[in-house]
Write an enzyme that holds these catalytic residues in place. Sequence first.
Site, PDB file in Angstrom:
ATOM      1  N   CYS A  29     -15.703   2.718   1.270  1.00 41.87           N
ATOM      2  CA  CYS A  29     -14.651   2.140   2.659  1.00 41.87           C
ATOM      3  C   CYS A  29     -14.928   3.693   4.350  1.00 41.87           C
ATOM      4  O   CYS A  29     -14.330   3.424   5.190  1.00 41.87           O
ATOM      5  CB  CYS A  29     -13.623   1.961   2.525  1.00 41.87           C
ATOM      6  SG  CYS A  29     -13.025   1.743   0.861  1.00 41.87           S
ATOM      7  N   ASP A  36      -7.922   2.649  -3.125  1.00 45.25           N
ATOM      8  CA  ASP A  36      -8.178   1.800  -4.499  1.00 45.25           C
ATOM      9  C   ASP A  36      -8.618   0.546  -5.155  1.00 45.25           C
ATOM     10  O   ASP A  36      -8.603   0.811  -6.407  1.00 45.25           O
ATOM     11  CB  ASP A  36      -6.725   0.471  -3.861  1.00 45.25           C
ATOM     12  CG  ASP A  36      -5.052   1.279  -3.002  1.00 45.25           C
ATOM     13  OD1 ASP A  36      -5.494   2.588  -2.781  1.00 45.25           O
ATOM     14  OD2 ASP A  36      -5.245   0.803  -2.832  1.00 45.25           O
ATOM     15  N   CYS A  62      -9.624   3.764   4.184  1.00 41.00           N
ATOM     16  CA  CYS A  62      -9.172   3.090   2.680  1.00 41.00           C
ATOM     17  C   CYS A  62      -7.867   2.346   3.036  1.00 41.00           C
ATOM     18  O   CYS A  62      -7.323   3.468   3.435  1.00 41.00           O
ATOM     19  CB  CYS A  62      -9.959   3.321   1.642  1.00 41.00           C
ATOM     20  SG  CYS A  62      -9.518   2.171   0.334  1.00 41.00           S
ATOM     21  N   ASP A  63      -7.394   2.125   2.116  1.00 39.35           N
ATOM     22  CA  ASP A  63      -6.400   0.672   1.924  1.00 39.35           C
ATOM     23  C   ASP A  63      -4.677   2.331   2.482  1.00 39.35           C
ATOM     24  O   ASP A  63      -3.991   1.913   3.508  1.00 39.35           O
ATOM     25  CB  ASP A  63      -5.045   1.155   0.822  1.00 39.35           C
ATOM     26  CG  ASP A  63      -6.294  -0.046   0.229  1.00 39.35           C
ATOM     27  OD1 ASP A  63      -7.104  -1.132   0.972  1.00 39.35           O
ATOM     28  OD2 ASP A  63      -5.805  -1.218  -0.837  1.00 39.35           O
ATOM     29  N   LYS A  64      -4.613   3.169   1.995  1.00 38.54           N
ATOM     30  CA  LYS A  64      -3.551   4.438   2.050  1.00 38.54           C
ATOM     31  C   LYS A  64      -3.719   5.653   3.528  1.00 38.54           C
ATOM     32  O   LYS A  64      -2.543   5.643   3.581  1.00 38.54           O
ATOM     33  CB  LYS A  64      -3.780   5.117   0.905  1.00 38.54           C
ATOM     34  CG  LYS A  64      -2.731   4.023   0.129  1.00 38.54           C
ATOM     35  CD  LYS A  64      -1.977   2.852  -0.251  1.00 38.54           C
ATOM     36  CE  LYS A  64      -1.924   2.449  -1.263  1.00 38.54           C
ATOM     37  NZ  LYS A  64      -3.005   1.031  -1.583  1.00 38.54           N
ATOM     38  N   CYS A  96     -12.456  -3.294   2.178  1.00 39.87           N
ATOM     39  CA  CYS A  96     -13.025  -4.165   1.655  1.00 39.87           C
ATOM     40  C   CYS A  96     -12.569  -5.561   2.373  1.00 39.87           C
ATOM     41  O   CYS A  96     -11.734  -5.048   3.513  1.00 39.87           O
ATOM     42  CB  CYS A  96     -11.561  -4.164   0.619  1.00 39.87           C
ATOM     43  SG  CYS A  96     -12.119  -3.282  -1.102  1.00 39.87           S
ATOM     44  N   GLU A 104      -0.664  -0.674  -8.463  1.00 42.14           N
ATOM     45  CA  GLU A 104      -1.327  -2.115  -7.518  1.00 42.14           C
ATOM     46  C   GLU A 104      -1.902  -3.127  -9.126  1.00 42.14           C
ATOM     47  O   GLU A 104      -1.816  -2.238 -10.077  1.00 42.14           O
ATOM     48  CB  GLU A 104      -2.253  -2.020  -7.053  1.00 42.14           C
ATOM     49  CG  GLU A 104      -2.128  -1.879  -5.763  1.00 42.14           C
ATOM     50  CD  GLU A 104      -2.408  -1.847  -4.063  1.00 42.14           C
ATOM     51  OE1 GLU A 104      -4.132  -1.986  -4.964  1.00 42.14           O
ATOM     52  OE2 GLU A 104      -2.881  -1.851  -3.234  1.00 42.14           O
ATOM     53  N   SER A 131      -2.195  -5.724  -5.211  1.00 39.88           N
ATOM     54  CA  SER A 131      -3.350  -5.107  -4.477  1.00 39.88           C
ATOM     55  C   SER A 131      -3.122  -6.813  -2.688  1.00 39.88           C
ATOM     56  O   SER A 131      -2.845  -7.945  -3.178  1.00 39.88           O
ATOM     57  CB  SER A 131      -4.285  -5.452  -5.335  1.00 39.88           C
ATOM     58  OG  SER A 131      -6.270  -5.946  -4.160  1.00 39.88           O
TER      59      SER A 131
END
Length: 575
Positions: free
Chosen positions: A54, A86, A127-129, A199, A451, A477
């Site tokens: 990521c 994650d 990435c996510d956060k 992702c 998650e 997730s």
Amino acid sequence: MSRIDKTNLPSRHVTEGPARAPHRSYFYAMGLGEEEIHQPWVGVATCWNEAAPCNIALNRQAQAVKLGVKEGHGTPREFTTITVTDGIAMGHEGMRSSLASREAIADTVELTMRGHCYDAIVGLAGCDKSLPGMMMAMVRLNTPSVFIYGGSILPGRLDGKDVTVQDVFEAVGQHQAGNMSDAALEVLERVACPSAGACGGQFTANTMACVSEAIGLALPNSSGAPAPYESRDQYCIASGQAVMNLIEKNIRARDIVTRQSLENAARVVACTGGSTNAGLHLPAIAHEAGIDFGLEDVCDIFRETPYFVDLKPGGTYVAKDLYEAGGVPVVMNELRKAGLVHEDCMTATGRSMGEELDMVTREADGKVIYSVETPLTQSGGVVGLKGNLAPDGAIVKVAGMEAQHQRFVGPARVFECEEEAFEAVKARQYEEGEVLVIRNEGPAGGPGMREMLATTAALSGQGMGKKVALITDGRFSGATRGFCVGHVGPEAAHCGPIALLKDGDVITLDAIKGELSVDLTEEELEQRKSEWAGPRKTIYASGALWKYAQLVGATKHGAVTHPGANEEAHIYMDL
């Protein structure tokens, strides 16, 4: 572009006047010239690291941003902050660090900007956060700000089909069930992730990337191109140029992030079947601007918004396909046709959202992006639930779920943590028709609000995704599918009703009515509350996660750790 007067900019505190001669000597030591020292200073913040694909391309992209800043007569200064990815943290103790990393990212970007008196920021995240963390810092500082996403991963190919990391998580369940060989799993794991990037489905990273455009902090269509595409560099250069325009016009992050732009962002999450985590991150971004925009407000918008973009995990396509179909601008143009966009919101281009959408020439392709008039479903892909089991609300992703599967009534099977639940699922120690309850996984009680993808993917892999439901005060997730309800609040550690459940209690989940309730009277719940033994002890009695658990607030307000803009006594840009 004309040269910018920096009389009122923060960097004057480190570059101007005889008293700053020692500071300037440091800058000369790094090869800067007199002209560069006296230009506006732009922090180019990245979450680059070698933890996962990521973020691996952010370093290269930052160099392109710096070219754009220089073209606009600014002085870029690159710095990095942490990321917890994650996909790597999933399914073990490491996942406790994930949500707490969002706050650490916002805090470290804030401290770096303040300490070095940068005038503006271009933030790159993958990435996510790291996406919401970076946007939170921008709004907190209220500097001229441009966000840019690092881009998604390319889909893998196996047996003529696209595959993603979600398929690998679900394959673990297939393997545990004896339906997949070691060799087949090894082949899948080698081909599922073929490039740099986050992702590929409409999981949390791509959801928040779409948010960055819809909220106005990112340039239109900048989030779409996959990470390996060299065309991303052009968006990065343009982002560097754009931030210089914002400095010149004194357009700041809170001029862009308003109640209306948050509503635009929530619409895009709903119509793309985005991640339930947006219900946590949008309130947190709002908090930084002093805007009251909680989980319930987000869910109200989700309920009123048609779902018309067919993306994984509920649908068929991945981020690359959305980009090739015209990306977020085409999606927002469809929303506009239904009167669901606030058009007068300012954007990072210095133009309004309406002006930007006026320039969109492409139409919905009817395959990835359906017409808003013929949506996949009339309500958003993410739904809020409330009831005596979740007085503060909860959230579930229903994108791709048939209506008959959106109501579930069954007896509770209670687990005190995710590991307990995962072991039970692995050993098939649960029954069809049950509601699996995973508690003590909230922001404070976990700590860290993990998650549950390992557990939900195992259920899907066993073919039980539609035959059981799952509720938790933790998170899911963006890759989770099935009737999986997260963010149940108040959390167990705060003696929310989820802490009082026992095996066999009959639970009703109804995504059509928006209900999450347990068949217990108020008196029975009160009786159990009086007998409650208190929060479960964790192994985190010191360190960052202990500190986070002490500070973190309610999930419905975004699980934030400071009072926010409503309590601030100054704005950084005006010091």
